[in-house]
Write a protein that holds these residues in place. Sequence first.
Motif, PDB file in Angstrom:
ATOM      1  N   LEU A   1       0.840  -1.204   0.000  1.00 34.10           N
ATOM      2  CA  LEU A   1       0.000   0.000   0.000  1.00 34.10           C
ATOM      3  C   LEU A   1       0.873   1.251   0.000  1.00 34.10           C
ATOM      4  O   LEU A   1       0.629   2.196  -0.756  1.00 34.10           O
ATOM      5  CB  LEU A   1      -0.926   0.005   1.221  1.00 34.10           C
ATOM      6  CG  LEU A   1      -2.031  -1.060   1.200  1.00 34.10           C
ATOM      7  CD1 LEU A   1      -2.811  -1.047   2.517  1.00 34.10           C
ATOM      8  CD2 LEU A   1      -2.978  -0.850   0.022  1.00 34.10           C
ATOM      9  N   GLU A   2       1.907   1.205   0.845  1.00 30.98           N
ATOM     10  CA  GLU A   2       2.778   2.371   0.933  1.00 30.98           C
ATOM     11  C   GLU A   2       3.464   2.638  -0.413  1.00 30.98           C
ATOM     12  O   GLU A   2       3.469   3.765  -0.907  1.00 30.98           O
ATOM     13  CB  GLU A   2       3.823   2.111   2.030  1.00 30.98           C
ATOM     14  CG  GLU A   2       4.552   3.357   2.449  1.00 30.98           C
ATOM     15  CD  GLU A   2       5.583   3.062   3.536  1.00 30.98           C
ATOM     16  OE1 GLU A   2       5.346   2.168   4.388  1.00 30.98           O
ATOM     17  OE2 GLU A   2       6.632   3.734   3.514  1.00 30.98           O
ATOM     18  N   GLN A   3       4.030   1.599  -1.011  1.00 34.84           N
ATOM     19  CA  GLN A   3       4.765   1.807  -2.266  1.00 34.84           C
ATOM     20  C   GLN A   3       3.824   2.134  -3.429  1.00 34.84           C
ATOM     21  O   GLN A   3       4.235   2.791  -4.384  1.00 34.84           O
ATOM     22  CB  GLN A   3       5.645   0.587  -2.603  1.00 34.84           C
ATOM     23  CG  GLN A   3       6.766   0.341  -1.598  1.00 34.84           C
ATOM     24  CD  GLN A   3       7.627   1.583  -1.336  1.00 34.84           C
ATOM     25  OE1 GLN A   3       7.894   2.385  -2.229  1.00 34.84           O
ATOM     26  NE2 GLN A   3       8.037   1.756  -0.082  1.00 34.84           N
TER      27      GLN A   3
ATOM     28  N   TRP B   1       4.913   4.964  -6.641  1.00 33.75           N
ATOM     29  CA  TRP B   1       5.366   4.579  -7.984  1.00 33.75           C
ATOM     30  C   TRP B   1       4.193   4.608  -8.961  1.00 33.75           C
ATOM     31  O   TRP B   1       3.065   4.299  -8.587  1.00 33.75           O
ATOM     32  CB  TRP B   1       5.960   3.162  -7.955  1.00 33.75           C
ATOM     33  CG  TRP B   1       7.135   3.048  -7.032  1.00 33.75           C
ATOM     34  CD1 TRP B   1       7.095   2.896  -5.667  1.00 33.75           C
ATOM     35  CD2 TRP B   1       8.518   3.114  -7.383  1.00 33.75           C
ATOM     36  NE1 TRP B   1       8.367   2.845  -5.160  1.00 33.75           N
ATOM     37  CE2 TRP B   1       9.268   2.973  -6.191  1.00 33.75           C
ATOM     38  CE3 TRP B   1       9.205   3.256  -8.602  1.00 33.75           C
ATOM     39  CZ2 TRP B   1      10.665   2.995  -6.174  1.00 33.75           C
ATOM     40  CZ3 TRP B   1      10.601   3.252  -8.585  1.00 33.75           C
ATOM     41  CH2 TRP B   1      11.317   3.137  -7.374  1.00 33.75           C
ATOM     42  N   ASP B   2       4.493   4.953 -10.234  1.00 35.03           N
ATOM     43  CA  ASP B   2       3.428   4.941 -11.245  1.00 35.03           C
ATOM     44  C   ASP B   2       2.978   3.521 -11.523  1.00 35.03           C
ATOM     45  O   ASP B   2       1.798   3.242 -11.710  1.00 35.03           O
ATOM     46  CB  ASP B   2       3.933   5.551 -12.568  1.00 35.03           C
ATOM     47  CG  ASP B   2       4.372   6.988 -12.378  1.00 35.03           C
ATOM     48  OD1 ASP B   2       3.694   7.708 -11.631  1.00 35.03           O
ATOM     49  OD2 ASP B   2       5.420   7.377 -12.951  1.00 35.03           O
ATOM     50  N   ARG B   3       3.964   2.632 -11.620  1.00 35.22           N
ATOM     51  CA  ARG B   3       3.650   1.222 -11.911  1.00 35.22           C
ATOM     52  C   ARG B   3       4.275   0.358 -10.829  1.00 35.22           C
ATOM     53  O   ARG B   3       5.471   0.496 -10.548  1.00 35.22           O
ATOM     54  CB  ARG B   3       4.247   0.807 -13.248  1.00 35.22           C
ATOM     55  CG  ARG B   3       3.526   1.384 -14.440  1.00 35.22           C
ATOM     56  CD  ARG B   3       4.288   1.013 -15.692  1.00 35.22           C
ATOM     57  NE  ARG B   3       3.450   1.220 -16.859  1.00 35.22           N
ATOM     58  CZ  ARG B   3       3.822   0.907 -18.092  1.00 35.22           C
ATOM     59  NH1 ARG B   3       5.007   0.377 -18.316  1.00 35.22           N
ATOM     60  NH2 ARG B   3       3.010   1.111 -19.108  1.00 35.22           N
ATOM     61  N   LEU B   4       3.475  -0.546 -10.294  1.00 33.25           N
ATOM     62  CA  LEU B   4       3.976  -1.440  -9.252  1.00 33.25           C
ATOM     63  C   LEU B   4       3.546  -2.869  -9.590  1.00 33.25           C
ATOM     64  O   LEU B   4       2.357  -3.110  -9.851  1.00 33.25           O
ATOM     65  CB  LEU B   4       3.381  -0.997  -7.904  1.00 33.25           C
ATOM     66  CG  LEU B   4       3.757  -1.813  -6.664  1.00 33.25           C
ATOM     67  CD1 LEU B   4       5.268  -1.805  -6.427  1.00 33.25           C
ATOM     68  CD2 LEU B   4       3.052  -1.232  -5.421  1.00 33.25           C
TER      69      LEU B   4
ATOM     70  N   ARG C   1      -7.207  -6.015  -2.697  1.00 33.87           N
ATOM     71  CA  ARG C   1      -8.486  -5.454  -3.191  1.00 33.87           C
ATOM     72  C   ARG C   1      -9.310  -4.936  -2.029  1.00 33.87           C
ATOM     73  O   ARG C   1      -9.897  -3.861  -2.098  1.00 33.87           O
ATOM     74  CB  ARG C   1      -9.287  -6.537  -3.930  1.00 33.87           C
ATOM     75  CG  ARG C   1      -8.858  -6.766  -5.348  1.00 33.87           C
ATOM     76  CD  ARG C   1      -9.928  -7.497  -6.148  1.00 33.87           C
ATOM     77  NE  ARG C   1     -10.189  -8.849  -5.676  1.00 33.87           N
ATOM     78  CZ  ARG C   1      -9.477  -9.929  -6.033  1.00 33.87           C
ATOM     79  NH1 ARG C   1      -8.455  -9.816  -6.861  1.00 33.87           N
ATOM     80  NH2 ARG C   1      -9.787 -11.115  -5.563  1.00 33.87           N
ATOM     81  N   GLN C   2      -9.315  -5.750  -0.965  1.00 32.86           N
ATOM     82  CA  GLN C   2     -10.099  -5.336   0.194  1.00 32.86           C
ATOM     83  C   GLN C   2      -9.591  -4.015   0.781  1.00 32.86           C
ATOM     84  O   GLN C   2     -10.334  -3.259   1.370  1.00 32.86           O
ATOM     85  CB  GLN C   2     -10.022  -6.445   1.255  1.00 32.86           C
ATOM     86  CG  GLN C   2     -10.931  -6.214   2.434  1.00 32.86           C
ATOM     87  CD  GLN C   2     -10.894  -7.415   3.361  1.00 32.86           C
ATOM     88  OE1 GLN C   2     -11.580  -8.416   3.151  1.00 32.86           O
ATOM     89  NE2 GLN C   2     -10.059  -7.338   4.363  1.00 32.86           N
ATOM     90  N   GLN C   3      -8.290  -3.781   0.575  1.00 31.02           N
ATOM     91  CA  GLN C   3      -7.704  -2.522   1.058  1.00 31.02           C
ATOM     92  C   GLN C   3      -7.887  -1.389   0.046  1.00 31.02           C
ATOM     93  O   GLN C   3      -7.290  -0.331   0.188  1.00 31.02           O
ATOM     94  CB  GLN C   3      -6.196  -2.709   1.318  1.00 31.02           C
ATOM     95  CG  GLN C   3      -5.864  -3.696   2.410  1.00 31.02           C
ATOM     96  CD  GLN C   3      -6.335  -3.224   3.768  1.00 31.02           C
ATOM     97  OE1 GLN C   3      -6.256  -2.037   4.079  1.00 31.02           O
ATOM     98  NE2 GLN C   3      -6.873  -4.137   4.567  1.00 31.02           N
ATOM     99  N   GLY C   4      -8.649  -1.658  -0.991  1.00 33.06           N
ATOM    100  CA  GLY C   4      -8.987  -0.596  -1.931  1.00 33.06           C
ATOM    101  C   GLY C   4      -8.074  -0.496  -3.138  1.00 33.06           C
ATOM    102  O   GLY C   4      -8.215   0.408  -3.967  1.00 33.06           O
ATOM    103  N   LEU C   5      -7.124  -1.413  -3.249  1.00 31.37           N
ATOM    104  CA  LEU C   5      -6.225  -1.366  -4.400  1.00 31.37           C
ATOM    105  C   LEU C   5      -6.844  -2.149  -5.560  1.00 31.37           C
ATOM    106  O   LEU C   5      -7.525  -3.145  -5.343  1.00 31.37           O
ATOM    107  CB  LEU C   5      -4.900  -2.017  -3.995  1.00 31.37           C
ATOM    108  CG  LEU C   5      -3.622  -1.339  -4.436  1.00 31.37           C
ATOM    109  CD1 LEU C   5      -3.565   0.095  -3.941  1.00 31.37           C
ATOM    110  CD2 LEU C   5      -2.418  -2.113  -3.886  1.00 31.37           C
TER     111      LEU C   5
END
Length: 471
Positions: free
Chosen positions: A27-29, A33-36, A142-146
Amino acid sequence: MSTLIMKFGGTSVGSAKAHAQAVEIVLEQSREWDRLVIVVSAMSGVTDLLIKGARTASQGDDQTYQGVVKDLRTRHYRVVDELLDGSGEQAHIKASVDQYLDDFAVFCNSIHVLGELTPRAMDAISSFGERINARILAAILRQQGLHSEAVDSTELIITDEKFQNAVPLMDLTRKQIEKVLIPRLDQGEVPVVTGFMAATEKRVTTTLGRGGSDYSASILGVCLDADEVWIWTDVNGVMTSDPKIVPEAISLPLLSYNEISELAYFGAKVVHPRTIRPVVEGGIPLRVKNTTNPKHPGTLIDQNPDLGKSTVKAVTLIEGLSMVNVEGRGMMGVPGIAARTFAAVASQGASVLMITQASSEQSISFLLPMESVELVLSALRDEMVLELARKDIDKIWSMDNMVIVTAVGAGLRETPGIGARIFGALAEVGINVIAVAQGSSECSISLAIAAKDAEHAVRQIHTVVLDDSGG
Ligand code: ADP
Ligand code: ASP
Ligand code: MG
């Protein structure tokens, strides 16, 4: 556009607590970054269990693999129960865990019936841990909103058909990554890619060798032209020695590509040896960091780091080896003897880890994994049958229970007498060095010694030579 690849090793995702830490880091990274891209291994110990299930099934045991299914269900369910709330996602992921474990049981059952386990079947089976774990991690993210999805690397990394130790075909791999991964990244997805596994052109599952998830990360790194590749593990980066052997080992802030290559090749399993080449070719900095201590800077591996004044930076160990000796006073008169010796070794698919020539006698000696020694000895005796009859070669024999201890450091090259100091340190405690070799990049010295002296030798070099050299 900034791109980061982060790989989480087995211990970094080995329990609900570890998964939660990994999720925090992602989540932090993802904000930086644009792409992870995330690469994930199986939970620690899972690949070993899958292999054990398959092996025992091939030996007529139809109970062990069923126990493995139960164990693995419990372990994975525990993470799902703790980290995914009771929404549809939890049921969905549990169903997917069940599906993979059912497939595993079906495979093992067939192996049991046939009584045969091929390398190809072994790859299909040993990849299940990564397939399951990628799904779990993506669901938690996903559950964390990503915006995150699991992606099987069978869709991305294309290899030859050398099952269990496959070699990537980089042009095809680049094409697949372009086709499958880039569109996902363009949509802002954080893909969770399975480490370790890959596929042939016909999409048959292969694997990159044990510990190969690091390699998966560097392959993706070079194909995506990443800015950095980070390997998250359970120690503070690459250390002066394996902390399990040398508790006083400290972490190394900077290493060159050459140094990490020697370290990895000679047994520092913190980075898989094949990881290095793609990042060198892409000029991509590689970091090794600790999931349980993310603030620690870990190790940065780069082209030309400031090498400092130290000569020996780290000491490594490879266990489980035999030393094969081909000796005889007449053999140096026989043309092509070394070439024939190593051709005979290669014909058995054995990999040679170290080669030396004793100065006192006419001989060639080399170290290889103990399990290949019998085949290699008989291949050599067949190849040299004439030379043995003529007594050009007196004998071909092996010493078992050997190890290689290696001292690594870029400064070794410019430091005369370092070998003498290493020998001195070992002689002081009565450890006998049986053979010596210098690494091709000249930043390592390797010693063949008896297994009974292995850990003592590592600690002794660590204490005497590292401290002396300022490492
Ligand atoms: P992962 O599951 O993250 O891939 P590995 O078990 O493959 O982790 O590698 C990490 C382990 O490598 C450490 O726990 C440590 O015991 C071992 N290791 C061996 N040599 C070194 C070294 N020089 N520096 C750090 N760790 C090392
Ligand atoms: N899970 C695989 C293994 O145990 C790959 C890895 O951990 O890198 O070998
Ligand atoms: Mg590893």
